[in-house]
Design an enzyme around this catalytic site. Structure first.
Site, PDB file in Angstrom:
ATOM      1  N   LYS A 119     -17.475   4.032 -50.690  1.00 40.72           N
ATOM      2  CA  LYS A 119     -17.004   3.844 -49.310  1.00 40.72           C
ATOM      3  C   LYS A 119     -15.992   4.907 -48.923  1.00 40.72           C
ATOM      4  O   LYS A 119     -16.089   5.516 -47.852  1.00 40.72           O
ATOM      5  CB  LYS A 119     -16.371   2.457 -49.156  1.00 40.72           C
ATOM      6  CG  LYS A 119     -17.299   1.292 -49.437  1.00 40.72           C
ATOM      7  CD  LYS A 119     -16.599  -0.024 -49.239  1.00 40.72           C
ATOM      8  CE  LYS A 119     -15.441  -0.238 -50.188  1.00 40.72           C
ATOM      9  NZ  LYS A 119     -15.837  -0.233 -51.611  1.00 40.72           N
ATOM     10  N   GLU A 145      -5.131   0.289 -50.494  1.00 39.54           N
ATOM     11  CA  GLU A 145      -5.982   1.057 -51.398  1.00 39.54           C
ATOM     12  C   GLU A 145      -5.136   1.771 -52.450  1.00 39.54           C
ATOM     13  O   GLU A 145      -3.914   1.688 -52.463  1.00 39.54           O
ATOM     14  CB  GLU A 145      -6.826   2.051 -50.597  1.00 39.54           C
ATOM     15  CG  GLU A 145      -7.971   1.395 -49.837  1.00 39.54           C
ATOM     16  CD  GLU A 145      -9.000   0.762 -50.768  1.00 39.54           C
ATOM     17  OE1 GLU A 145      -9.804   1.491 -51.366  1.00 39.54           O
ATOM     18  OE2 GLU A 145      -8.996  -0.463 -50.909  1.00 39.54           O
ATOM     19  N   ARG A 146      -5.809   2.513 -53.324  1.00 40.35           N
ATOM     20  CA  ARG A 146      -5.123   3.165 -54.437  1.00 40.35           C
ATOM     21  C   ARG A 146      -4.253   4.324 -53.939  1.00 40.35           C
ATOM     22  O   ARG A 146      -4.651   5.070 -53.046  1.00 40.35           O
ATOM     23  CB  ARG A 146      -6.142   3.684 -55.445  1.00 40.35           C
ATOM     24  CG  ARG A 146      -7.044   2.589 -55.994  1.00 40.35           C
ATOM     25  CD  ARG A 146      -8.230   3.178 -56.747  1.00 40.35           C
ATOM     26  NE  ARG A 146      -9.174   2.132 -57.150  1.00 40.35           N
ATOM     27  CZ  ARG A 146     -10.130   1.641 -56.371  1.00 40.35           C
ATOM     28  NH1 ARG A 146     -10.282   2.107 -55.141  1.00 40.35           N
ATOM     29  NH2 ARG A 146     -10.938   0.703 -56.810  1.00 40.35           N
TER      30      ARG A 146
END
Length: 478
Positions: A180, A206-207
């Site tokens: 994604k 997110e990361r």
């Protein structure tokens, strides 16, 4: 006075009065505060300031009123070293972030603090992140027909089967590791390079590695000056992860109010719901039967309905990555999100395992913009023919696995082999993944894309092998 000046003037009115209270309970990111005076009690979503033993300021967002004097707040920062009976201050305003052209090329968190070590923002004012444009009317005119304006992405799957229209919302759905974020990064790279203009990226839960890579990718490509970034990453409390989506949309609304067409990238919208779920659990709310927060539908709608075109203003074209837990497309959170989308791009783990990148499943995906009035009759007919080939291939692949393609009748043989070539042709090397694949990224125009598919369907490449179409840009010359 235009809408931009109105927003700025309203937001620049600063409340000098500060209500004093004290901290009476700290349970992780949930902090209870006591205010003796009724007039000092903060309203819902207003921000409370408190300082830790080492002088660090922590911002708390009011979530509930427990009694006439006690409020329950959710911390937007780490509560480590916060003391019992510490003095807290009611700011009498919601979360605000710096707003202005000084946000271009900068990175902020959910409360407007700089994350890029580049000093304070060069912005004239701060604005609240929630509903700053609620007074502006909706544009209810149809996006299709003469008003439709296509965005060329250079990605074959998007431009052929899932075309993008200004002001639309497109979701990219997939499980962990399906690509994604890579698709989102390639869209940013291609669209900003090809069309310029304004872009906002909201990194939601997110990361940190991904945010770092995005920042330097944009910087190395000389695209950073066209992008505003807001991040609420995995290491932050759930309140910050849930609120950063409002900061991103607020930046997009500022640009929209200046009559600009804005590209808003949100990665990952599911993490926004997940942050809200954690906050709901911490506040002791009884979950719904599905395990999610009881306010799931209203929280999703509050975000999605802000992404729109407005009368007399610009448009926000949104790309939303959506994590699908356990690859379950019927998950209530996923269903709540894609009910608002104009297009749903589904990433398949099976295609990832076969090395078909981007791993878009054309039969599970859909798009309301694939319409003759939007893309033209020829484009529409070729796209429908491609989908028919994919459907036929899906019906025949189990039979072929048993008896072989040679045992099919001639018409089915042609359809099956051409569908395999189409599948391979729709793979594409991305610019943002060159460092991993060693393949130079390819940008394919509308004309090259449609013409290549038409020639495969017409049999012009029947003598070539399907391997000749794997990971290429435009179709090979014969």
């Amino acid at each position: 006075m235009d809408k931009t000046e109105t927003i700025t003037s309203v937001a620049s009115v600063k409340e000098e009065r500060r209500g004093r209270g004290r901290v009476i309970s700290v349970q992780g990111p949930v902090v209870d505060c006591y205010f003796e005076k009724i007039e000092d009690i903060p309203a819902l979503y207003h921000v409370v300031e408190v300082y830790t033993i080492d002088g660090k300021m922590v911002l708390l967002q009011t979530a509930e009123h427990l009694s006439s004097n006690i409020i329950r707040t959710v911390a937007l920062m780490d509560t480590l070293n916060m003391q019992m009976n510490s003095v807290c201050y009611n700011t009498f305003q919601p979360i605000t972030i710096p707003m202005g052209d000084g946000c271009y090329g900068r990175v902020m968190d959910s409360v407007g603090r700089p994350l890029d070590n580049a000093g304070p923002f060069d912005c004239p004012s701060r604005v609240p992140t929630r509903y700053i444009m609620k007074q502006v009317g909706f544009n209810l005119k149809n996006k299709k027909g003469e008003r439709a304006e296509l965005l060329e992405t250079g990605i074959k799957y998007f431009d052929l089967l899932f075309p993008l229209v200004k002001g639309s919302k497109t979701g990219i759905l997939g499980g962990a590791g399906c690509g994604k974020t890579v698709v989102i990064l390639e869209l940013i790279n291609n669209i900003v390079k090809a069309h310029g203009g304004a872009c906002v990226f909201a990194g939601i839960g997110e990361r940190i590695r991904e945010g770092n890579e995005l920042y330097y990718e944009l910087k190395d490509s000389n695209l950073l000056q066209n992008v505003m970034l807001a991040f609420g990453q995995m290491d932050q409390p759930p309140g910050a992860r849930a609120e950063v989506v409002n900061a991103g949309i607020c930046l997009a609304e500022y640009l929209q109010a200046k009559n600009k067409d804005v590209l808003l990238f949100m990665d990952n919208v599911y993490r926004y719901i997940q942050g809200g779920q954690e906050v709901s659990t911490l506040l002791g709310r009884v979950p719904a039967e599905t395990g999610y927060q009881p306010t799931l539908a209203s929280e999703v709608s509050a975000v999605q309905e802000r992404i729109r075109a407005v009368e007399g203003g610009g448009s926000i074209t949104a790309f939303q990555a959506v994590y699908v837990p356990a690859d379950d497309m019927t998950d209530p959170a996923v269903v709540a999100i894609f009910s608002y989308l104009d297009g749903c791009i589904v990433l398949s783990r099976d295609l990832v395992q076969r090395g078909m990148y981007p791993a878009i499943d054309p039969l599970q995906s859909s798009c309301t913009n694939l319409d003759p009035d939007v893309v033209g009759r020829r484009h529409y007919d070729i796209a429908q023919s491609v989908i028919q080939h994919f459907n036929k291939h899906n019906a025949l692949k189990r039979i072929v696995a048993v008896i072989g393609v040679e045992e099919l009748n001639k018409d089915d043989q042609k359809t099956f082999t051409r569908a395999e070539k189409l599948y391979n042709f729709m793979t594409q090397p991305f610019h943002v993944s060159e460092v991993y694949t060693g393949c130079k990224g390819q940008y394919v125009s509308f004309e090259e894309n449609v013409e290549g598919c038409a020639r495969i369907i017409n049999g012009d490449y029947d003598k070539l092998k399907k391997e000749d179409f794997y990971m290429i840009g435009k179709t090979p010359t014969i």
